[in-house]
Scaffold this motif. Structure first.
Motif, short mmCIF file in Angstrom:
data_model
loop_
_atom_site.label_atom_id
_atom_site.label_comp_id
_atom_site.label_asym_id
_atom_site.label_seq_id
_atom_site.Cartn_x
_atom_site.Cartn_y
_atom_site.Cartn_z
N GLU A 1 -6.92 3.13 -0.68
CA GLU A 1 -6.64 1.77 -1.19
C GLU A 1 -7.09 0.80 -0.56
O GLU A 1 -7.63 -0.10 -0.79
CB GLU A 1 -5.21 1.75 -1.22
CG GLU A 1 -4.30 2.56 -2.31
CD GLU A 1 -2.79 2.33 -2.19
OE1 GLU A 1 -2.36 2.40 -3.34
OE2 GLU A 1 -2.32 2.14 -1.21
N TYR A 2 -7.17 0.95 1.05
CA TYR A 2 -7.97 0.05 2.06
C TYR A 2 -9.37 0.12 1.59
O TYR A 2 -9.95 -0.99 1.63
CB TYR A 2 -7.93 0.61 3.44
CG TYR A 2 -6.39 0.40 4.00
CD1 TYR A 2 -5.56 -0.83 3.50
CD2 TYR A 2 -6.03 1.28 4.62
CE1 TYR A 2 -4.40 -0.85 4.32
CE2 TYR A 2 -4.68 1.17 5.45
CZ TYR A 2 -3.91 -0.16 5.04
OH TYR A 2 -2.46 -0.33 5.62
N GLN A 3 -10.04 1.10 1.22
CA GLN A 3 -11.42 1.10 0.85
C GLN A 3 -11.66 0.30 -0.37
O GLN A 3 -12.63 -0.48 -0.28
CB GLN A 3 -12.01 2.57 0.72
CG GLN A 3 -11.87 3.23 2.11
CD GLN A 3 -12.29 4.90 2.01
OE1 GLN A 3 -11.91 5.22 0.83
NE2 GLN A 3 -12.86 5.46 3.00
N ARG B 1 -3.51 5.92 1.17
CA ARG B 1 -3.46 4.53 1.66
C ARG B 1 -4.89 4.29 2.21
O ARG B 1 -5.42 3.06 1.80
CB ARG B 1 -2.47 4.33 2.80
CG ARG B 1 -2.28 2.87 3.30
CD ARG B 1 -0.97 2.77 4.04
NE ARG B 1 -0.99 3.41 5.35
CZ ARG B 1 -0.29 4.51 5.69
NH1 ARG B 1 0.62 4.90 4.64
NH2 ARG B 1 -0.13 5.02 6.62
N PHE C 1 0.73 -1.27 0.04
CA PHE C 1 0.02 -0.14 -0.05
C PHE C 1 0.78 1.20 -0.01
O PHE C 1 1.95 1.31 0.33
CB PHE C 1 -1.05 0.06 1.26
CG PHE C 1 -2.21 -1.05 1.06
CD1 PHE C 1 -3.22 -0.72 0.22
CD2 PHE C 1 -1.94 -2.38 1.62
CE1 PHE C 1 -4.11 -1.89 0.07
CE2 PHE C 1 -3.04 -3.17 1.74
CZ PHE C 1 -3.97 -2.73 0.89
#
Length: 273
Positions: free
Chosen positions: A16-18, A13, A6
């Motif tokens: 990206e997690y979502q 970040r 990530f």
């Protein structure tokens, strides 16, 4: 499946997690549906997991209480406490909200079904495009060449003993690759009508560009072949496709280009078409 790297930027970040979470939810819902779990039960599981993740974050924030730097003073400590309390309360509300959400499984399954249908449609279209441009049957090549030979003999006064049958079949096959699959069965009749309607134009092509025409023998050597008639029809109706297949088959470009120019520009209205 390897561990994803990530971004080092916090905001990026989180985004990206979502995205990773949404993709994971789609996969999990698909797995649960394949296992026979109802949408309602899948919702219960997913909502509990999401709410539990937020609850885990809230537990970490609770641990910050009492950890304010003592050297910053009492007022700072009280502000720290208020901040931790506010964040904890907001996380509890977020957990409550996520646990109460329902309908995600049904919506996701609809999305999965739509994507599967779209992928199948795209695959079918790709297969159809791949089949277009495929080699024609020997029977169709023979039928098409017979039509060319009949009209070529009528236009030029030559006979089959003077023609290279093997080369003729090869070039007719090239031309037929540019006829769509749905149109191939009726193509010999269509070519027959085309050649009949362009009889005078074909005679002019032969007079000007044939072996006894205005140019030395061999300069327009495709005109000296009966398959030139099907090439003329393709030049009129599928020029770019014909050029692409011609090059793909490894034929020299110049002969086809000369035939194209002579047919399109050397047999026009001003020349008595």
């Amino acid at each position: 499946m390897g561990v994803h790297q990530f971004s080092s930027d916090p905001l990026h970040r989180i985004s990206e997690y979502q995205t990773a979470a949404v993709n994971a939810q789609i996969q999990v819902h698909a797995i649960l549906a394949a296992a026979g779990l109802s949408a309602e039960n899948a919702d219960e599981l997913m909502c509990a997991i999401e709410a539990g993740a937020v609850a885990g974050a809230q537990c970490q924030v609770v641990e910050w209480d009492g950890s304010a730097p003592s050297e910053r003073g009492e007022a700072y400590g009280e502000g720290w406490y208020d901040g931790v309390t506010t964040v904890c309360n907001q996380l509890v509300r977020a957990a409550d909200f996520l646990y109460q959400q329902r309908g995600g499984a049904a919506s996701t399954l609809k999305l999965i079904a739509y994507q599967a249908q779209r992928q199948a449609t795209q695959q079918a279209a790709a297969e159809e495009r791949a089949e277009e441009g495929s080699e024609a049957s020997e029977e169709l090549i023979g039928q098409t060449l017979a039509v060319c030979e009949e009209h070529y003999a009528a236009v030029t006064g030559t006979c089959s003993a003077q023609w290279d049958k093997e080369l003729s079949r090869e070039l007719v096959g090239v031309a037929l690759r540019t006829v769509r699959l749905a149109e191939r069965e009726a193509y010999p009749q269509r070519l027959e009508e085309y050649l009949r309607g362009n009889h005078e134009r074909l005679k002019q092509l032969w007079r000007r560009y044939g072996p006894d025409g205005l140019y030395p023998r061999g300069v327009y050597h495709l005109v000296e072949l009966p398959e030139s008639f099907v090439l003329c029809e393709r030049i009129d109706n599928a020029p770019l496709w014909l050029q692409g297949v011609w090059e793909e088959e490894g034929h020299e470009e110049t002969p086809l280009e000369r035939l194209k120019k002579s047919w399109l520009y050397g047999t026009g209205d001003k020349d008595g078409r």
